[in-house]
Write an enzyme that holds these catalytic residues in place. Structure first.
Site, PDB file in Angstrom:
ATOM      1  N   ASN A 128       0.804  -1.234   0.000  1.00  0.00           N
ATOM      2  CA  ASN A 128       0.000   0.000   0.000  1.00  0.00           C
ATOM      3  C   ASN A 128       0.830   1.274   0.000  1.00  0.00           C
ATOM      4  OD1 ASN A 128      -2.654  -1.286   0.110  1.00  0.00           O
ATOM      5  ND2 ASN A 128      -2.000  -2.005   2.114  1.00  0.00           N
ATOM      6  N   ALA A 138       2.086  -2.963   6.492  1.00  0.00           N
ATOM      7  CA  ALA A 138       1.265  -3.878   7.313  1.00  0.00           C
ATOM      8  C   ALA A 138       1.987  -5.183   7.633  1.00  0.00           C
ATOM      9  CB  ALA A 138      -0.055  -4.157   6.605  1.00  0.00           C
ATOM     10  N   HIS A 140       8.804   3.830   9.896  1.00  0.00           N
ATOM     11  CA  HIS A 140       7.372   4.036   9.684  1.00  0.00           C
ATOM     12  C   HIS A 140       7.117   5.526   9.540  1.00  0.00           C
ATOM     13  CE1 HIS A 140       6.490  -0.126  10.512  1.00  0.00           C
ATOM     14  NE2 HIS A 140       7.373  -0.044  11.494  1.00  0.00           N
TER      15      HIS A 140
HETATM   16  C1  DQA Z   1       3.240   2.217   8.172  1.00  0.00           C
HETATM   17  C2  DQA Z   1       2.418   1.874   9.427  1.00  0.00           C
HETATM   18  C3  DQA Z   1       1.733   0.528   9.268  1.00  0.00           C
HETATM   19  O1  DQA Z   1       0.960   0.235  10.420  1.00  0.00           O
HETATM   20  C4  DQA Z   1       0.805   0.536   8.065  1.00  0.00           C
HETATM   21  O2  DQA Z   1       0.256  -0.746   7.871  1.00  0.00           O
HETATM   22  C5  DQA Z   1       1.439   1.063   6.826  1.00  0.00           C
HETATM   23  C6  DQA Z   1       2.389   2.164   6.917  1.00  0.00           C
HETATM   24  C7  DQA Z   1       3.863   3.631   8.260  1.00  0.00           C
HETATM   25  O3  DQA Z   1       4.738   3.904   7.456  1.00  0.00           O
HETATM   26  O4  DQA Z   1       3.452   4.435   9.097  1.00  0.00           O
HETATM   27  O5  DQA Z   1       1.097   0.648   5.722  1.00  0.00           O
HETATM   28  O6  DQA Z   1       4.299   1.284   8.066  1.00  0.00           O
END
Ligand code: DQA
Length: 154
Positions: free
Chosen positions: A17, A83, A109
């Protein structure tokens, strides 16, 4: 231990994503795109004197294969597992092979998962990462690149 002169490049790996950056929940992830992240990382790499390659996949198999490649080629990794962070023991096992070889792997993140839904509070990657940077937006990737260069020069 890997040293600075042995490292030709750093790979920045983004999980599922993150190809939707700019469109997906901009109030959390911002309005900049994966292409913007790519140019920023390449630029930060130039400033640090290291080639940076930015990859993204929604497929766990790709991300695991890139960990294996990093081990075989001794390439440090900046990893936003997205994720996969929260449940992929397959990716955790692959990432552990990187740090077992004393190759730096920094978990990044964009948001601060600890401040969000409860399922995001647990990372299966943090226990095997060299270090973790959260909640700093794209700037976290810059900090991670600097941390890798610092670790290689230490
Ligand atoms: C993420 C945080 C994760 O929980 C989430 O599933 C993401 C993005 C971040 O960059 O803040 O897709 O890794």
């Amino acid at each position: 231990m890997l040293t600075r002169s042995q490292v030709e490049k750093i790979i920045v790996v983004n999980g599922p994503n993150l190809g939707r950056l700019g469109v997906r929940e901009p109030e959390i992830y911002g309005s900049a795109t994966l292409e913007d992240l790519r140019s920023a990382c390449v630029q930060w790499g130039q400033e640090l004197g290291v080639h940076v390659e930015v990859r993204q996949s929604d497929d766990e198999a790709d991300v695991i294969r890139w960990m294996h490649q990093a081990v075989d080629e001794k390439t440090p990794i900046v990893l936003n597992p997205a994720a996969f962070t929260h449940y992929s023991y397959g990716l955790a096992d692959a990432a552990a092979q990187v740090t077992d070889m004393h190759i730096p792997l920094i978990e990044v993140h964009i948001s601060n998962p600890s401040a969000r839904e409860s399922f995001r509070k647990h990372s299966v990657i943090s226990p095997i990462a060299t270090g973790t940077i959260t909640g700093m937006g794209f700037y976290g990737y810059k900090l991670a690149l600097e941390a890798i260069v610092h670790a290689l020069e230490a």
